[in-house]
Design a protein around this motif. Structure first.
Motif, short mmCIF file in Angstrom:
data_model
loop_
_atom_site.label_atom_id
_atom_site.label_comp_id
_atom_site.label_asym_id
_atom_site.label_seq_id
_atom_site.Cartn_x
_atom_site.Cartn_y
_atom_site.Cartn_z
N ALA A 138 0.84 -1.20 0.00
CA ALA A 138 0.00 0.00 0.00
C ALA A 138 0.87 1.25 0.00
O ALA A 138 1.91 1.30 0.65
N PHE A 139 0.44 2.23 -0.77
CA PHE A 139 1.13 3.52 -0.84
C PHE A 139 0.10 4.59 -0.53
O PHE A 139 -0.74 4.92 -1.36
N ASP A 140 0.11 5.10 0.70
CA ASP A 140 -0.92 6.04 1.09
C ASP A 140 -0.32 7.36 1.57
O ASP A 140 0.90 7.52 1.63
N GLU A 141 -1.20 8.27 1.90
CA GLU A 141 -0.78 9.62 2.25
C GLU A 141 0.18 9.64 3.45
O GLU A 141 1.08 10.48 3.52
N SER A 142 -0.01 8.72 4.38
CA SER A 142 0.82 8.72 5.58
C SER A 142 2.27 8.34 5.30
O SER A 142 3.16 8.65 6.11
N SER A 143 2.51 7.71 4.16
CA SER A 143 3.87 7.28 3.83
C SER A 143 4.60 8.28 2.94
O SER A 143 5.78 8.08 2.62
N LEU A 144 3.92 9.35 2.54
CA LEU A 144 4.54 10.34 1.67
C LEU A 144 5.55 11.19 2.41
O LEU A 144 5.37 11.52 3.59
N GLU A 178 11.66 15.28 -2.02
CA GLU A 178 12.13 14.21 -1.15
C GLU A 178 11.55 12.87 -1.57
O GLU A 178 12.25 11.85 -1.57
N GLN A 179 10.27 12.86 -1.92
CA GLN A 179 9.63 11.61 -2.32
C GLN A 179 10.23 11.07 -3.61
O GLN A 179 10.50 9.86 -3.73
N PRO A 221 7.64 22.05 -11.75
CA PRO A 221 6.36 21.33 -11.72
C PRO A 221 5.19 22.11 -11.14
O PRO A 221 5.32 22.82 -10.14
N ASP A 222 4.05 21.91 -11.80
CA ASP A 222 2.76 22.30 -11.23
C ASP A 222 2.16 21.10 -10.51
O ASP A 222 1.45 21.26 -9.52
N THR A 223 2.44 19.89 -11.06
CA THR A 223 1.97 18.65 -10.45
C THR A 223 3.08 17.60 -10.52
O THR A 223 3.85 17.58 -11.49
N VAL A 224 3.12 16.75 -9.52
CA VAL A 224 4.02 15.59 -9.51
C VAL A 224 3.22 14.41 -8.99
O VAL A 224 2.78 14.41 -7.83
N GLU A 225 3.01 13.43 -9.86
CA GLU A 225 2.18 12.28 -9.48
C GLU A 225 3.02 11.03 -9.28
O GLU A 225 3.84 10.66 -10.12
N PHE A 226 2.79 10.36 -8.15
CA PHE A 226 3.45 9.11 -7.82
C PHE A 226 2.45 7.97 -7.97
O PHE A 226 1.37 7.99 -7.36
N TRP A 227 2.82 6.99 -8.79
CA TRP A 227 1.93 5.88 -9.15
C TRP A 227 2.55 4.57 -8.67
O TRP A 227 3.70 4.26 -9.00
N GLN A 228 1.80 3.82 -7.89
CA GLN A 228 2.24 2.52 -7.40
C GLN A 228 1.25 1.46 -7.84
O GLN A 228 0.05 1.55 -7.54
N GLY A 229 1.71 0.45 -8.58
CA GLY A 229 0.83 -0.60 -9.03
C GLY A 229 0.28 -1.41 -7.86
O GLY A 229 1.02 -1.76 -6.94
N ARG A 230 -1.03 -1.71 -7.92
CA ARG A 230 -1.68 -2.49 -6.87
C ARG A 230 -2.54 -3.59 -7.49
O ARG A 230 -2.83 -3.58 -8.69
N GLN A 231 -2.97 -4.48 -6.65
CA GLN A 231 -3.75 -5.64 -7.09
C GLN A 231 -5.07 -5.20 -7.72
O GLN A 231 -5.67 -4.20 -7.32
N ASP A 232 -5.52 -5.98 -8.71
CA ASP A 232 -6.80 -5.76 -9.40
C ASP A 232 -6.86 -4.41 -10.11
O ASP A 232 -7.95 -3.87 -10.35
N ARG A 233 -5.70 -3.87 -10.45
CA ARG A 233 -5.60 -2.59 -11.16
C ARG A 233 -6.16 -1.41 -10.37
O ARG A 233 -6.42 -0.34 -10.93
N LEU A 234 -6.32 -1.59 -9.05
CA LEU A 234 -6.72 -0.46 -8.21
C LEU A 234 -5.45 0.20 -7.67
O LEU A 234 -5.13 0.13 -6.48
N LEU A 251 13.81 7.32 -6.47
CA LEU A 251 14.96 7.22 -7.37
C LEU A 251 16.08 6.42 -6.72
O LEU A 251 16.70 5.56 -7.36
N ASP A 252 16.34 6.68 -5.44
CA ASP A 252 17.36 5.92 -4.72
C ASP A 252 17.01 4.43 -4.69
O ASP A 252 17.89 3.57 -4.85
N GLN A 253 15.73 4.12 -4.50
CA GLN A 253 15.30 2.73 -4.47
C GLN A 253 15.43 2.07 -5.84
O GLN A 253 15.78 0.89 -5.95
N ALA A 254 15.18 2.85 -6.90
CA ALA A 254 15.37 2.31 -8.26
C ALA A 254 16.83 2.01 -8.52
O ALA A 254 17.18 1.00 -9.15
N VAL A 255 17.71 2.88 -8.03
CA VAL A 255 19.16 2.65 -8.16
C VAL A 255 19.57 1.41 -7.38
O VAL A 255 20.29 0.54 -7.88
N SER A 256 19.10 1.30 -6.14
CA SER A 256 19.45 0.15 -5.29
C SER A 256 18.95 -1.16 -5.88
O SER A 256 19.57 -2.21 -5.69
#
Length: 230
Positions: free
Chosen positions: A32-38, A44-45, A197-210, A50-55
C-alpha cells in the motif's frame, strides 16, 4: 511457391502476436502507498523512489520519457536523462536546435515520466520550463566524457542527414578542431531545460488494477496532495 509460403508464415506469426496481446498482463501486488507514507515534499519523495530504483539495479534509473507539443499541438515523446533534481524542478540537457527544444520554446510546457516497470512504479512531473543558467550548464558540461562533448558539437540534432557517414565525418572534423585542447567548450547551441512542476504524481501498481496514485499539486499557499482514482 516458397516466397508465398514464407509470407503466409509471417502473416500467421503476426496474427499470433496480435491474438496474444490482449492476454499480456502483469499482476501488480505492491504494498500500500498512502498519504501517511509520503515525504513532506515532492522532491524528497522523488529522491527516495529514485534511490530505491538505483538500489534495485534498474537500468538507466534516471531515464524519463519527455512529452512535448509543437505550435500546432502535435505531440512528440522521447527518452531523456534526468541530470538535476531539487526544489526548483527536474533538469535534462540537449541541443537547443533540436525538435524538443523548438517545442519547448513555443509552448514553454512539458511533462516527463520516470517508468520504473520492474518496481511497478512511475512518477510524472508536469509544468512550465525554463533554460538552465550558464553556470549550471558549464558545471554539468565539465562532468561529461570528452566523447560526449565532441558528439554534442558534431550532431545537428533532429535534422535530416545524408547517411551515417555524414555524422562520422562531422565528428572527425570536430576531433581535429579540438585536437590538443584540454577543455572542450560548451557549444553555444547546447544547454539544459528545467521543468518547474505544477503537479508531480506518484503511481504505485496495486492488485486488481486499483493502483495508488498520489499527486502533489502546487497552490498559492504551497502544495497539497490529492488521491487520484486509477
Amino acid at each position: 511457391m516458397p516466397e508465398l509460403d514464407k509470407l503466409d508464415n509471417e502473416v500467421a506469426g503476426s496474427a499470433d502476436i496480435t491474438v496474444r496481446l490482449p492476454g499480456m498482463r502483469v499482476a501488480y501486488n505492491g504494498e500500500a502507498f498512502d498519504e501517511s507514507s509520503l515525504a513532506d515534499t515532492w522532491t524528497e519523495q522523488l529522491q527516495q523512489w529514485l534511490d530505491q530504483a538505483v538500489s534495485a539495479g534498474l537500468p538507466e534509473p534516471n531515464a524519463m520519457v519527455l512529452a512535448t507539443a509543437d505550435a500546432q499541438g502535435l505531440p512528440s515523446s522521447r527518452t531523456v536523462l534526468c541530470k538535476g533534481l531539487d526544489e526548483r524542478g527536474v533538469v535534462f540537457y540537449t541541443n537547443y536546435t533540436s525538435a524538443k527544444s523548438h517545442d519547448l520554446t513555443v509552448t514553454r510546457y512539458a511533462s516527463v515520466t520516470f517508468p520504473w516497470y520492474t518496481l511497478h512504479r512511475q512518477v510524472t512531473v508536469r509544468g512550465e520550463v525554463e533554460k538552465v543558467d550558464l553556470t549550471e550548464v558549464a558545471e554539468y558540461w565539465a562532468s561529461r566524457p570528452r566523447g560526449s562533448q565532441l558528439g554534442a558539437w558534431a550532431s545537428p540534432q533532429s535534422r535530416v542527414v545524408d547517411g551515417r557517414r555524414a555524422l562520422d565525418n562531422a565528428l572527425s572534423a570536430i576531433e581535429r578542431r579540438f585536437e590538443g585542447v584540454d577543455e572542450v567548450p560548451v557549444p553555444p547551441h547546447w544547454g539544459g531545460w528545467r521543468i518547474r512542476p505544477d503537479t508531480v504524481e506518484f503511481w504505485q501498481g496495486r492488485q486488481d488494477r486499483l493502483h495508488d496514485r498520489l499527486r502533489y499539486v502546487r497552490t498559492e499557499d504551497g502544495w497539497r496532495v490529492d488521491r487520484i482514482a486509477p
